[in-house]
Scaffold this motif. Sequence first.
Motif, PDB file in Angstrom:
ATOM      1  N   ASN A 158     -12.835 105.097   8.987  1.00 43.66           N
ATOM      2  CA  ASN A 158     -13.614 106.076   8.244  1.00 43.66           C
ATOM      3  C   ASN A 158     -14.141 105.387   6.992  1.00 43.66           C
ATOM      4  N   THR A 159     -15.456 105.136   6.961  1.00 45.59           N
ATOM      5  CA  THR A 159     -16.066 104.441   5.827  1.00 45.59           C
ATOM      6  C   THR A 159     -16.498 105.390   4.717  1.00 45.59           C
ATOM      7  N   GLY A 160     -16.241 106.674   4.893  1.00 47.05           N
ATOM      8  CA  GLY A 160     -16.726 107.668   3.951  1.00 47.05           C
ATOM      9  C   GLY A 160     -18.073 108.224   4.352  1.00 47.05           C
ATOM     10  N   VAL A 161     -18.895 107.380   4.962  1.00 53.83           N
ATOM     11  CA  VAL A 161     -20.214 107.787   5.426  1.00 53.83           C
ATOM     12  C   VAL A 161     -20.185 108.064   6.925  1.00 53.83           C
ATOM     13  N   ILE A 162     -19.535 107.180   7.661  1.00 55.16           N
ATOM     14  CA  ILE A 162     -19.450 107.327   9.117  1.00 55.16           C
ATOM     15  C   ILE A 162     -18.026 107.039   9.575  1.00 55.16           C
ATOM     16  N   ILE A 163     -17.624 107.685  10.661  1.00 55.91           N
ATOM     17  CA  ILE A 163     -16.406 107.327  11.377  1.00 55.91           C
ATOM     18  C   ILE A 163     -16.841 106.525  12.590  1.00 55.91           C
ATOM     19  N   ARG A 164     -16.272 105.327  12.756  1.00 57.35           N
ATOM     20  CA  ARG A 164     -16.747 104.424  13.802  1.00 57.35           C
ATOM     21  C   ARG A 164     -15.577 103.950  14.649  1.00 57.35           C
ATOM     22  N   ASP A 165     -15.683 104.144  15.947  1.00 54.99           N
ATOM     23  CA  ASP A 165     -14.690 103.635  16.890  1.00 54.99           C
ATOM     24  C   ASP A 165     -15.090 102.231  17.344  1.00 54.99           C
ATOM     25  N   PHE A 166     -14.092 101.386  17.624  1.00 52.04           N
ATOM     26  CA  PHE A 166     -14.394 100.044  18.119  1.00 52.04           C
ATOM     27  C   PHE A 166     -13.207  99.493  18.897  1.00 52.04           C
ATOM     28  N   LYS A 167     -13.503  98.473  19.695  1.00 52.37           N
ATOM     29  CA  LYS A 167     -12.485  97.752  20.455  1.00 52.37           C
ATOM     30  C   LYS A 167     -12.643  96.263  20.191  1.00 52.37           C
ATOM     31  N   ILE A 168     -11.537  95.537  20.300  1.00 50.89           N
ATOM     32  CA  ILE A 168     -11.592  94.077  20.190  1.00 50.89           C
ATOM     33  C   ILE A 168     -10.864  93.496  21.389  1.00 50.89           C
ATOM     34  N   LYS A 169     -11.556  92.617  22.114  1.00 50.22           N
ATOM     35  CA  LYS A 169     -10.974  91.984  23.297  1.00 50.22           C
ATOM     36  C   LYS A 169     -11.474  90.557  23.381  1.00 50.22           C
ATOM     37  N   ASN A 170     -10.526  89.625  23.399  1.00 48.32           N
ATOM     38  CA  ASN A 170     -10.872  88.200  23.529  1.00 48.32           C
ATOM     39  C   ASN A 170     -11.917  87.768  22.500  1.00 48.32           C
ATOM     40  N   ASP A 171     -11.658  88.112  21.232  1.00 48.66           N
ATOM     41  CA  ASP A 171     -12.533  87.734  20.123  1.00 48.66           C
ATOM     42  C   ASP A 171     -13.933  88.344  20.208  1.00 48.66           C
ATOM     43  N   THR A 172     -14.054  89.432  20.959  1.00 45.32           N
ATOM     44  CA  THR A 172     -15.311  90.175  21.040  1.00 45.32           C
ATOM     45  C   THR A 172     -15.066  91.603  20.566  1.00 45.32           C
ATOM     46  N   LEU A 173     -15.909  92.052  19.657  1.00 46.56           N
ATOM     47  CA  LEU A 173     -15.784  93.397  19.105  1.00 46.56           C
ATOM     48  C   LEU A 173     -16.883  94.271  19.699  1.00 46.56           C
ATOM     49  N   PHE A 174     -16.495  95.417  20.235  1.00 44.19           N
ATOM     50  CA  PHE A 174     -17.430  96.364  20.836  1.00 44.19           C
ATOM     51  C   PHE A 174     -17.439  97.643  19.997  1.00 44.19           C
ATOM     52  N   THR A 175     -18.611  98.076  19.571  1.00 38.36           N
ATOM     53  CA  THR A 175     -18.729  99.361  18.878  1.00 38.36           C
ATOM     54  C   THR A 175     -20.036 100.019  19.303  1.00 38.36           C
ATOM     55  N   GLY A 176     -19.931 101.187  19.900  1.00 39.90           N
ATOM     56  CA  GLY A 176     -21.112 101.808  20.478  1.00 39.90           C
ATOM     57  C   GLY A 176     -21.701 100.883  21.535  1.00 39.90           C
ATOM     58  N   SER A 177     -23.004 100.641  21.443  1.00 36.92           N
ATOM     59  CA  SER A 177     -23.655  99.734  22.401  1.00 36.92           C
ATOM     60  C   SER A 177     -23.752  98.313  21.859  1.00 36.92           C
ATOM     61  N   LEU A 178     -23.197  98.069  20.666  1.00 33.30           N
ATOM     62  CA  LEU A 178     -23.315  96.761  20.036  1.00 33.30           C
ATOM     63  C   LEU A 178     -22.116  95.884  20.369  1.00 33.30           C
ATOM     64  N   ILE A 179     -22.387  94.594  20.549  1.00 33.12           N
ATOM     65  CA  ILE A 179     -21.348  93.621  20.865  1.00 33.12           C
ATOM     66  C   ILE A 179     -21.393  92.509  19.814  1.00 33.12           C
ATOM     67  N   PHE A 180     -20.262  92.284  19.141  1.00 37.49           N
ATOM     68  CA  PHE A 180     -20.155  91.277  18.101  1.00 37.49           C
ATOM     69  C   PHE A 180     -19.177  90.196  18.556  1.00 37.49           C
ATOM     70  N   ILE A 181     -19.520  88.942  18.312  1.00 36.42           N
ATOM     71  CA  ILE A 181     -18.680  87.807  18.686  1.00 36.42           C
ATOM     72  C   ILE A 181     -18.053  87.208  17.415  1.00 36.42           C
ATOM     73  N   LYS A 182     -16.757  86.931  17.498  1.00 35.62           N
ATOM     74  CA  LYS A 182     -16.050  86.381  16.342  1.00 35.62           C
ATOM     75  C   LYS A 182     -16.552  84.983  16.027  1.00 35.62           C
ATOM     76  N   ASN A 183     -16.820  84.750  14.751  1.00 37.55           N
ATOM     77  CA  ASN A 183     -17.213  83.424  14.294  1.00 37.55           C
ATOM     78  C   ASN A 183     -15.951  82.583  14.142  1.00 37.55           C
ATOM     79  N   MET A 184     -15.804  81.561  14.967  1.00 30.97           N
ATOM     80  CA  MET A 184     -14.574  80.778  15.003  1.00 30.97           C
ATOM     81  C   MET A 184     -14.599  79.606  14.031  1.00 30.97           C
ATOM     82  N   LYS A 185     -15.682  79.431  13.279  1.00 33.99           N
ATOM     83  CA  LYS A 185     -15.752  78.336  12.324  1.00 33.99           C
ATOM     84  C   LYS A 185     -14.792  78.595  11.176  1.00 33.99           C
TER      85      LYS A 185
END
Length: 496
Positions: free
Chosen positions: A468-495
């Motif tokens: 809960n960011t105060g503005v939006i409540i956002r659900d997400f999942k993390i699997k194998n260094d990949t974050l999924f939220t809604g239709s967006l897919i984020f990849i962990k920066n391993m540097k």
Amino acid sequence: MKRLIGLLYLCLLWFPFVSYPLPGDCDGGKDCEKKHDFFYKIENKIKTVFNDYGFRGDFLIAVVDECGVNGYAVINRNIIEGRYTDLNIDSPFYIASHTKAFTGALMCMLDEEGTLDLNKFIADYLLELNFGGGINTADITLKSLLNHTHGIFSVRLTWKTAFLGYSGLNSEILEDINNDFIYDPSHKFRYSNVGTIVAAIIAEKVTGKNWKELMREKIFVPLKMEHTSCNVSDYNADLIRPSVIVSRNNEIISSGFYKKDITMHASGGIISTTKDLSLWLAANIRQDEILMNKKSWILLHSPSALQNRKYFTYDRFGYGLGWDIAEYNGDTILTRFGGYAGISCHISFIPKKKIGIIAFSTDNRAFLLPHLMANYVYNLMSERDAESIIENELAFFREAFLKQNNLSYPSDSLLLQANNRNDAITGIYQTDSWPSIEIKKSGNYYNFIWGVLKGKIYLKDDSSFTTNTGVIIRDFKIKNDTLFTGSLIFIKNMKK
């Protein structure tokens, strides 16, 4: 009308807890008794509704005529419980989408002075906006950008400008729209932030000054709105009235103001005070030529698009270039409201009666309260049966309150506890064209940081999280260094 306006000048001895007069002509006679009665009714009605629903946060309402504020009333828990409050007509608050009325006025002023032509097309001013050839910008006028008949929608642009932040460069915004858009070729009225933001980019291109500079130069300074700005950084952050998110148990879930300079934009990017806004509203009521001529005011206030929508008690039938045009109890009323993260702003006026209302609340469950109380004041002034009318309107008000009151929020018992195993989710996750997401450890918990927003991380179920960011409540999942939220897919920066 003079008699009705006279009712608004109040005697000081009648304001023990929420109402405040501005200088008037109270002489202790019958006129003074009417003034007492007028605001005493408002004061009691506000107190009753506030207590009946257990509202938290702030509420303020002011009555405005051609000269500015006549009187105002405030209430919050401090007042009810006999403590000091600093809430008054000089308190800064966010006006959200009422900003569109200011931007519409700015564009009318630039049209009047010949800097641009509202009847010309996007293609005449902004070749960089081309939609990859998917939309013919020679068919979309500047006027249609302001009256929501342009047909363009962009989720990425809306989220980045209103919530998350971005580089601040117009080139990024234009790239977002070019590559992420939905288009409605019917050009029917469809409300969005996109058109006004594009109009502001055009204004910057033709003047060489950005929207924030133009607002200050063209509107705030001429109207002597000395405590109004498009930048959060111009204020002591502790003084801006915060939004308050309240649970069904009447507990405060979160309280704060979540805007930054980068998320203050032409569709929702002004902080002001009631006193300053009264100067703006009074200028609209009298169509003051200090800003523009009568023809331009008529352009701003007259229907240039048709709509057939009902919001609360207002039957909206038209839209000008920043104002909704509606009917309420036989009166034509111009309104432009705003809401953000629980803050609700009401600004309206009845042109024929030359009277207007400014009101705002900060409890998320009270988003209709400014409209309810504005109606009550208008009905008292029109000598209607205000008590019967508000009882009828309270039925819809209760329904909206219950819907908000029944919302679920993450429980502290589900806070994701910091430990070595959970530390594996920390890091920065990236995807093209969106601000990165950072999962960061903070003491015994973790924060989800997306652009300028931040919220604690909670367990939603065995495989997912929520924040809960105060503005939006956002659900997400993390699997194998990949974050999924809604239709967006984020990849962990391993540097490292």
